[in-house]
Design an enzyme around this catalytic site. Sequence first.
Site, mmCIF file in Angstrom:
data_model
loop_
_atom_site.group_PDB
_atom_site.id
_atom_site.type_symbol
_atom_site.label_atom_id
_atom_site.label_comp_id
_atom_site.label_asym_id
_atom_site.label_seq_id
_atom_site.Cartn_x
_atom_site.Cartn_y
_atom_site.Cartn_z
ATOM 1 N N LYS A 166 0.849 -1.200 0.000
ATOM 2 C CA LYS A 166 0.000 0.000 0.000
ATOM 3 C C LYS A 166 0.882 1.247 0.000
ATOM 4 C CE LYS A 166 -3.772 -2.511 2.151
ATOM 5 N NZ LYS A 166 -4.634 -2.812 3.296
ATOM 6 N N GLN A 226 -4.801 -1.526 9.419
ATOM 7 C CA GLN A 226 -4.671 -2.856 8.817
ATOM 8 C C GLN A 226 -5.272 -3.909 9.753
ATOM 9 O OE1 GLN A 226 -3.634 -3.398 5.730
ATOM 10 N NE2 GLN A 226 -3.803 -5.617 5.855
ATOM 11 N N ASP A 239 -11.125 2.505 3.494
ATOM 12 C CA ASP A 239 -11.397 1.064 3.376
ATOM 13 C C ASP A 239 -12.885 0.796 3.145
ATOM 14 O OD1 ASP A 239 -9.315 -0.834 3.464
ATOM 15 O OD2 ASP A 239 -8.936 -0.441 5.584
#
Length: 275
Positions: free
Chosen positions: A49, A93, A116
């Site tokens: 990422k 995460q 997200d």
Amino acid sequence: MAKIIDGKQISAQVKDECKEKVAKENLEVTLAVIQVGNDPASTVYVGNKKKACEYIGIHSLSYELPEETSEEELLALVEKLNHDNTVHGILVQLPLPAHINEDKVIETISPKKDVDGFHPQSVGALSIGQPGFVSCTPAGIIQLLKRSGIEMDGKECVIVGRSNIVGKPMAMLMLRENATVTICHSHTKNLKEVTKRADILIVAIGKPKFITSDYVKEGAVVIDVGIHRNENNKLCGDVDFEEVEPLASAITPVPGGVGPMTIAMLMNNCVEAKG
Ligand code: GUN
């Protein structure tokens, strides 16, 4: 012979569009990436990422917190980032260590920075057709289908798997494209009969090579979200590619199918967060 849907190529296209937008509009975009502990898979994902951010011209702030970090400390960091006007996206995460309540952390992220698309407000907005961030993997699958010229309107779409991250948002997105949608899961009776109805079969069950040729109608489009490493260290998906490919009209490979799209759509969400 099926058309192979090239996720590497399509994700590169999406990333290049993001890069161009950032350059053209001189956008200053910042993504904060938080990892708690050092799960090796998470470290790889987070690294990828950050690399994608660098390629596109998005600043990334990296928070690598120890495994023992308390829930309060993590929530305090998220709150601080929520209020920091120089930060546009916040990504925590997953999975988090067992002593931290994931739902609580997700709910603390401002929906405006929820790149997200996991916040209940983002999920709710998606289900009633309002604007908001969409979970990256299902959003990426829509791009794979659209950019491969695959019609969704009026098609029978069967999704195997009902997770909050893939199965459920995927169903909402396919509805938005006017597909007829069925979600199957571990309690579904006569699974093969249901999956055989699919014009578009999307598989996210987390079981290596589970979907064999007897689950698939001739000419179906098959999208494989799974990724597993077998005993010979070779990657495979939830679909038995060798068996299913000759039957399908189009299929995603593993690796190089759905996987690369997740990060590309995350980048797209970050650019939108700035918007
Ligand atoms: N862990 C596995 N996939 C994801 C993802 O898409 N986002 C986050 N935050 N964590 C993950």
